[in-house]
Design a protein around this motif. Structure first.
Motif, short mmCIF file in Angstrom:
data_model
loop_
_atom_site.label_atom_id
_atom_site.label_comp_id
_atom_site.label_asym_id
_atom_site.label_seq_id
_atom_site.Cartn_x
_atom_site.Cartn_y
_atom_site.Cartn_z
N LEU A 161 44.28 56.50 -21.65
CA LEU A 161 44.29 55.22 -20.93
C LEU A 161 43.06 54.39 -21.29
O LEU A 161 43.16 53.18 -21.53
N ALA A 162 41.91 55.04 -21.33
CA ALA A 162 40.67 54.33 -21.69
C ALA A 162 40.78 53.75 -23.09
O ALA A 162 40.44 52.58 -23.32
N THR A 169 42.28 45.93 -15.62
CA THR A 169 42.30 47.35 -16.00
C THR A 169 43.37 48.10 -15.22
O THR A 169 44.20 48.80 -15.79
N ARG A 170 43.36 47.96 -13.92
CA ARG A 170 44.33 48.66 -13.07
C ARG A 170 45.75 48.21 -13.40
O ARG A 170 46.66 49.02 -13.49
N LEU A 206 43.55 60.61 -19.06
CA LEU A 206 42.56 59.58 -18.78
C LEU A 206 41.98 58.99 -20.06
O LEU A 206 41.86 57.76 -20.19
N VAL A 237 41.37 54.77 -12.16
CA VAL A 237 42.40 55.75 -11.80
C VAL A 237 42.13 56.31 -10.40
O VAL A 237 43.06 56.48 -9.60
N ALA A 251 35.24 55.69 -20.62
CA ALA A 251 35.83 56.74 -19.77
C ALA A 251 35.40 56.58 -18.30
O ALA A 251 36.25 56.73 -17.41
N ALA A 264 37.47 53.82 -16.77
CA ALA A 264 38.86 54.29 -16.62
C ALA A 264 38.97 55.25 -15.44
O ALA A 264 39.91 55.16 -14.64
N SER A 265 38.01 56.14 -15.30
CA SER A 265 38.02 57.12 -14.21
C SER A 265 37.97 56.43 -12.85
O SER A 265 38.72 56.78 -11.94
N LEU A 278 43.15 50.63 -23.29
CA LEU A 278 42.63 49.37 -22.76
C LEU A 278 41.24 49.03 -23.29
O LEU A 278 40.62 48.07 -22.85
N PHE A 299 46.76 49.72 -16.72
CA PHE A 299 47.09 51.14 -16.58
C PHE A 299 48.50 51.32 -16.03
O PHE A 299 49.27 52.13 -16.54
#
Length: 168
Positions: free
Chosen positions: A54-55, A36-37, A51, A69, A62, A65-66, A58, A40
């Motif tokens: 990005l979610a 994930t990272r 945000l 980030v 959320a 993703a949060s 991938l 991103f």
């Protein structure tokens, strides 16, 4: 249409590939970069995003993703700034440190991957790229909303591969 048993065998091989990459990543000592990272940072390299974007990109929730980030921000790899189009929202940008770490991580991963494919011919590599791109085009339908009828024909993906693989 593909045979049911063949589809099962392809899926099984894909699961094995996924496990292999996860284990290899853990053994490489770069556990700080999850898929994930890493994803991103790869996306943010080309454009700033919210945000939610990005979610969506991938295919994660959320909250996941949060957290990713937040972690990247704490390490100085990304930064948030107000979105000029909507003061209530933030844009997430990759930092110079994030670009550097991403480049190092990609270089290391590509090197290890290339070594594992030692002995492959150029033709085998191109065939694998073509098949994987076509597979991704077809699998994209799994991520579309059920009411969507969007279909990207496989020949377009194959054409894209041939054009992008021509020596230049």
């Amino acid at each position: 249409m593909i045979d049911y048993d063949d589809a099962g065998k392809i899926l099984s091989e894909m699961v094995q590939i996924s496990r292999t990459f996860r284990i290899a990543g853990q053994r490489s000592g770069e556990q700080s970069f999850s898929g994930t990272r890493f994803g991103f940072l790869q996306h943010l390299r080309t454009c700033d995003s919210r945000l939610g974007e990005l979610a969506h990109r991938l295919l994660i929730s959320a909250p996941v993703a949060s957290r990713a980030v937040d972690s990247l921000e704490a390490e100085g790899m990304v930064e948030r700034r107000p979105d000029p189009l909507d003061a209530r929202a933030s844009l997430i940008s990759i930092t110079d440190q994030g670009r550097m770490r991403l480049a190092e991580s990609e270089s290391s991963a590509v090197q290890r991957f290339a070594e594992s494919l030692d002995g492959w011919s150029q033709e085998e590599s191109r065939n694998a790229i073509s098949l994987l791109k076509t597979l991704n085009v077809h699998l994209r339908a799994l991520t579309l909303p059920e009411e969507s009828t969007e279909v990207v024909p496989a020949p377009a993906a194959a054409q894209e591969v041939n054009e992008s693989e021509t020596p230049g």
